[in-house]
Design a protein around this motif. Structure first.
Motif, PDB file in Angstrom:
ATOM      1  N   PHE A 535       0.813  -1.221   0.000  1.00 38.87           N
ATOM      2  CA  PHE A 535       0.000   0.000   0.000  1.00 38.87           C
ATOM      3  C   PHE A 535       0.845   1.268   0.000  1.00 38.87           C
ATOM      4  N   ALA A 536       2.029   1.186   0.624  1.00 41.75           N
ATOM      5  CA  ALA A 536       2.799   2.413   0.798  1.00 41.75           C
ATOM      6  C   ALA A 536       3.484   2.863  -0.486  1.00 41.75           C
ATOM      7  N   ASN A 537       3.601   1.978  -1.477  1.00 44.43           N
ATOM      8  CA  ASN A 537       4.368   2.394  -2.654  1.00 44.43           C
ATOM      9  C   ASN A 537       3.687   2.149  -3.995  1.00 44.43           C
ATOM     10  N   THR A 539       1.205   3.687  -5.427  1.00 44.98           N
ATOM     11  CA  THR A 539       0.974   4.933  -6.170  1.00 44.98           C
ATOM     12  C   THR A 539       2.253   5.371  -6.853  1.00 44.98           C
ATOM     13  N   ASP A 575       1.101  -7.304  -0.920  1.00 41.91           N
ATOM     14  CA  ASP A 575      -0.177  -7.353  -0.192  1.00 41.91           C
ATOM     15  C   ASP A 575      -1.312  -7.073  -1.179  1.00 41.91           C
ATOM     16  N   THR A 576      -2.526  -6.944  -0.654  1.00 40.14           N
ATOM     17  CA  THR A 576      -3.677  -6.805  -1.564  1.00 40.14           C
ATOM     18  C   THR A 576      -3.523  -5.566  -2.435  1.00 40.14           C
ATOM     19  N   SER A 577      -3.015  -4.477  -1.867  1.00 40.58           N
ATOM     20  CA  SER A 577      -2.823  -3.277  -2.691  1.00 40.58           C
ATOM     21  C   SER A 577      -1.855  -3.582  -3.822  1.00 40.58           C
TER      22      SER A 577
ATOM     23  N   ASP B 192      -1.196   7.643   1.274  1.00 40.15           N
ATOM     24  CA  ASP B 192      -1.093   6.244   0.839  1.00 40.15           C
ATOM     25  C   ASP B 192      -1.088   5.306   2.031  1.00 40.15           C
ATOM     26  N   PHE B 193      -0.717   5.846   3.213  1.00 40.33           N
ATOM     27  CA  PHE B 193      -0.637   4.966   4.377  1.00 40.33           C
ATOM     28  C   PHE B 193      -2.024   4.534   4.865  1.00 40.33           C
ATOM     29  N   SER B 195      -4.240   2.405   3.738  1.00 37.98           N
ATOM     30  CA  SER B 195      -4.280   1.405   2.671  1.00 37.98           C
ATOM     31  C   SER B 195      -5.724   1.037   2.353  1.00 37.98           C
ATOM     32  N   LYS B 196      -5.889   0.304   1.236  1.00 33.03           N
ATOM     33  CA  LYS B 196      -7.214  -0.151   0.814  1.00 33.03           C
ATOM     34  C   LYS B 196      -7.881  -0.913   1.960  1.00 33.03           C
ATOM     35  N   ASP B 457      -3.587  -8.290   5.980  1.00 31.52           N
ATOM     36  CA  ASP B 457      -4.408  -7.146   5.567  1.00 31.52           C
ATOM     37  C   ASP B 457      -5.815  -7.273   6.150  1.00 31.52           C
ATOM     38  N   SER B 484      -0.304  -1.512  10.221  1.00 34.00           N
ATOM     39  CA  SER B 484       0.190  -1.850   8.880  1.00 34.00           C
ATOM     40  C   SER B 484       1.591  -1.288   8.674  1.00 34.00           C
TER      41      SER B 484
END
Lengths: 657, 657
Positions: A535-537, A539, A575-577, B192-193, B195-196, B457, B484
């Motif tokens: 998720f953190a990267n 984008t 991960d899911t993202s 972005d932190f 997350s989905k 997640d 996370s």
């Protein structure tokens, strides 16, 4: 053999066919199995129970006892020969421990006697529980400084000494509890976050703070600030010039020079370790006699004064678990605990590596923690493995923890019979001893080394250093730790993506910037992602990849971009993202008529990709390869078969076979 | 073509000699250059100034203006045809915006009229600055809920409505400042932190919290708790059963059913989007007429009551930058700001991806931020791109931001002339509208998807969900984010190390667990480290590697371990601690008579290793290789030449050539 010139071996003719190997997911593991494995790696990486496997119950019990009490390991085969060297080293560190104990206690604003108490009980406890053979246990400068400064912010040691003492013991108790539970909960890795760089900066800063505090006794000032920072101390020093006593200053300079010389001697000639080891005791004796002779206290030279005799009184009744100061003592316990723990573990590891044996970090934490819990109920304040003392111990040829026992017995004798002798010991000498001790904490060469290798680490080091000097010990540390953790997170949020090229005459693909000879293959854009995708990267990765492609389009000769190959050997987790990143990227690329190809996704990654694939297929066997070489080869052959015009890229490939 | 069956190409005989390629450091870059490059990747990964390169000054100015005001991009070539569709969609979202505005304002404990104000000015601002074509701007449920709950903790909206309103506007101001500065400072990646997984859990939780709050109006309770949590709300509901009014409940159920049916229709048939879009306004009108006819308020059906007419009054004078509540409003601004920003950006990106155009995250943040700053001085509270509204907007065929202008004009007309009509609108209907709106935020399929792909997640999602329901919105979020982030750090502190084996008949080395056919090579232990090596993980890596070796020694046939090959392709970065790790590992291995070999260290890593090497050589060309294959080949040939007994491993290698 020089690797760069080709070593030709007996080479024979082989018929190579272009073979494509498949990427396979790892064998199935249930969520529980994975969870267990993960748990083991997180908390039991050293696998402490390994030795128990396949042993008889009886043996298991013995091993267990030895695991808890290392003394049972080396005790049985302890010899007189070993004792001889332990005895010598024990006496040596005792001669260092007594003056240091008194000095450090004063550094923590505690009665000097507490410093000696703390050199009596804890060493005995450690001798039974500790697994290091070189660690010499006792109070240390930094922990003493921090405890003193933190408690002093809310309670005055001069106005309410009893309360201050109670809080010190209670903090020690909490420090012990905290240290032991870190070990028991196998959370030892928390202290790893105090990186080498931070410690170097922090220690240097602390050394300066400690030395500044000594100006009180070195200059003979009576009205001294309660604060620690550089500015307040300096101002209070120069606002009290009228209090400076030249006799004290003179005496201080003399002994400071003496001690520093002794230190230099031992640094030059390690065989003469006993010079610097013995110097403190010698100067205490000399100065005491001197003051006694010239009635120094009449000439404004302040002395320790009367110390009560006898060994540690029990202090269980002095622990305060209620009332307004509970928060303060817990905080103090936490910080002094983690600081002393770091020093103890670091010292233990250093000498273990030096003499090639292993210390179990978590076990050491339990030992040190238990030592402090016991200490807190026997009038001791926080103790740990002291660096200077352990170095002397090791030089003096200590073989086992018995040297700690010898030291503590010596201290006991002192407590019982020799206390009156210290009545005339001048504080200025104790100050000189502390300064000499902490100066060794400033490690310039290491700082230079860090600057040369890693600029960011250097910045972290400076932050720790100046933070400690100008803000406060705990805050300076906190900021430095936060900064270095932020760097790690930044590495994740902004992962490196590099473009790979083919090293001519091989199937090896490497970074184009690094390997100048490597060459692009028209129609292909080969990127390597060097971090877990999460998720953190995503984008960033999305934007970065699109930018690579746009830059491609601008280059005319590569405008016929057909495939994007993502080399995933360095993507250790997803991960899911991360999954959604691939899905989006694929659809974006399809709109541009470019195909997405994945190379060597690792176990966890391919597993998750396949799982996500069940609903929508973006992972087909024909865009999934084991190596970049195979991917390029097979794809360019398909390109060839499809498009009439054949790219040079494919040619080179075919030529290679 | 099926990759797994070998595709034989025209294969010809080649004379292969074993060649060893060298690892080279990347070309020299000065610290400043590196720093610049790093800065660019961190803050300008999208390289926004790319388009300006090589343009005339005149063009540059135009581009610049268009960059700041996207309206200048699409404005000039705006057509009547476009306007037609924008007009329709504008009216549609207006019909949704008016009732929603009133409802959400009540959700934030603000006068209903503020909700309408907030649907008038901000859309106009966004139309000029925003780069999304589908975003429909206005107040949103979650931000309203959070602002209301956070402010209400310190100020009562009923006892001191004016102060409450002032704080709401000031919070909005700070939210805007915070959002804009995130964009200006290019710190967009902070959001972005969230997350989905976190958002899914958080939204579901918030939906439930919001719905619970509606029980007040749905049951017609007058004495309702001020708290948000599940337990307090439920208890207050069942402690006030006597207050329940059956007329209200009956009416509520009817309209709830109506609205939910409309929603179902539009979900089934997207062409009938207008059914759910129009339903709220329709039910407001019907219910208002009904209440007016049957004098509902006499039967205990509470109504909105008188609303003053006229458009937004200026509220600059109501901003409070001083006094006791400054901390509160800043905190509220920060949290509502980041929440609304996340929703706005997410919605914008979603529809941009859907219609294949790009929205610049940082620019959007500036637009939304500026929108809120302007709003705070024109009696609007925090607004952003609303999901439900934007979906309707997109369905209704909106082509540009003009639809926002149409909506805001419609709202203006309402404010000027139609306010009296809402006097008899029953609160119960507004409650029903909110419940229907937020129920859409609960996304069960997505939750299941997450469970299937990534268990961790899923846990994070649950934490966010239950945290929001039982603790509080902001704390629930904070814990989830912390968790996370902790996971990422854990991946670094406990990096994967896998043992590689040779895939028969190739030079490819892969994970032994994953590729069953891969085979060990006697005398070699080949490990791949899958994370940057730094202070946080060197202790673990050290212990883990030593464990690998000990496990080796226990296996008899491999006991003749000669080389440890570390495959470093996945080690993207290293720091000073990492360097010391290699030094220590090397010395430990030498004691065991094992040699350390490094394979393919990446640019930064090899660079630093070489730097550190200047003082002590632990990197020699003969223990540094470009691929595992070459390392094994050349090392086993040296082994052969050294040892009389030649291992099978070497045989296989030689056979391969």
């Amino acid at each position: 053999m020089e690797p760069n010139n080709a070593t030709s071996m007996h080479s024979h003719c082989v018929d190579i066919t272009m073979e494509v190997h498949q990427v396979v997911p790892p064998p199935y593991k249930s969520t529980l199995q994975k969870f267990k494995a993960r748990l083991k790696e997180t908390f039991f990486p050293d696998d402490p129970l390994r030795q128990f496997q396949g042993q008889s119950l009886n043996r298991k019990l013995i091993l267990g006892a030895q695991y808890v009490f290392p003394i049972l390991q080396w005790g049985p085969n302890y010899t007189l020969k070993l004792f001889k060297s332990d005895f010598v080293s024990g006496l040596t560190i005792a001669s260092l421990a007594i003056p240091q104990g008194i000095s450090y206690a004063k550094l923590a604003n505690l009665p000097p006697i507490v410093g000696l108490y703390s050199s009596f009980v804890p060493p005995l406890v450690y001798a039974v529980l500790g697994s290091s053979r070189d660690l010499a246990v006792g109070p240390v400068s930094i922990a003493s400084l921090v405890m003193g400064s933190m408690l002093r912010q809310e309670v005055s040691p001069t106005l309410d000494p009893l309360l201050f003492l109670q809080l010190a013991f209670t903090s020690t108790f909490f420090a012990g509890i905290f240290q032991a539970s870190l070990g028991i909960l196998r959370l030892g890795f928390i202290i790893d976050f105090l990186s080498k760089a931070i410690l170097i900066g922090f220690m240097a800063g602390a050394a300066i703070i400690v030395s500044l505090q000594q100006l009180k006794s070195l200059l003979g000032i009576t009205h001294f600030t309660n604060q620690m920072g550089l500015i307040p101390v300096m101002s209070s020093v120069f606002h009290n010039i009228h209090e400076w006593s030249w006799q004290t200053i003179l005496m201080g300079i003399c002994f400071l020079v003496l001690l520093l010389l002794a230190r230099q001697v031992s640094i030059r000639k390690p065989k003469l370790f006993w010079v610097s080891a013995g110097a403190p005791l010698v100067s205490v004796i000399i100065s005491t006699l001197l003051v006694f002779a010239i009635k120094g206290q009449k000439h404004g030279i302040s002395v320790i004064g009367k110390l009560q005799q006898g060994i540690n009184p029990p202090s269980l009744n002095m622990l305060r678990f209620h009332g307004t100061y509970l928060g303060l003592v817990m905080k103090t316990g936490l910080i002094t605990g983690i600081l002393s723990l770091t020093e103890g573990i670091a010292v233990g590891r250093t000498f273990a590596a030096l003499r090639n044996y292993k210390v179990d970090g978590n076990k050491e934490m339990i030992a040190i923690g238990f030592m402090n819990v016991v200490g807190s109920s026997t009038s001791c304040y926080v103790t740990t493995g002291a660096f200077s003392r352990s170095a002397v111990n090791n030089n003096a040829g200590a073989k086992t923890a018995v040297s700690n026992i010898v030291m503590s017995v010596t201290v006991m004798v002192t407590l019982l019979f020799l206390m009156p002798l210290f009545q005339y010991t001048p504080n200025v000498v104790l100050g000189a001893i502390i300064v000499t001790a902490v100066i060794g904490l400033i490690d310039i060469p290491a700082a230079i080394h860090i600057w040369r290798i890693d600029k960011f680490d250097f910045i972290v080091m400076l932050v720790a250093f100046f933070g400690v000097i100008f803000i406060s010990v705990q805050l300076g540390l906190a900021i430095a730790v936060g900064l270095s953790t932020f760097k790690i997170l930044l590495q994740i949020t902004r992962p490196k993506t590099v473009m790979l090229g083919k090293i001519p005459g091989t199937d090896i693909y490497r970074n184009l910037d690094q390997y100048k000879e490597a060459e692009r293959i028209p129609g292909f854009l080969i990127l390597s992602i060097e971090a877990p995708i999460n998720f953190a990267n995503i984008t960033y990765l999305n934007e970065r990849t699109l930018r690579w492609i746009e830059e491609e389009d601008n280059i005319k000769e590569h405008s016929n971009l057909r495939y994007i190959i993502l080399e995933m050997s360095a993507v250790s987790a997803i991960d899911t993202s991360g999954i959604s990143f691939f899905r989006e990227l694929k659809s974006t690329l399809e709109k541009k008529g470019v195909e997405l190809v994945l190379v060597n996704p690792l176990g966890e990654v391919i597993e998750k990709l396949k799982k996500a694939d069940e609903d929508n297929d973006f992972i087909r066997t024909d865009n999934l390869f084991l190596t970049v070489g195979e991917a390029v080869a097979s794809l360019s052959s398909t390109m060839k078969s499809q498009s009439s015009t054949m790219t040079e890229g494919a040619q080179t490939i075919v030529a290679h076979y």
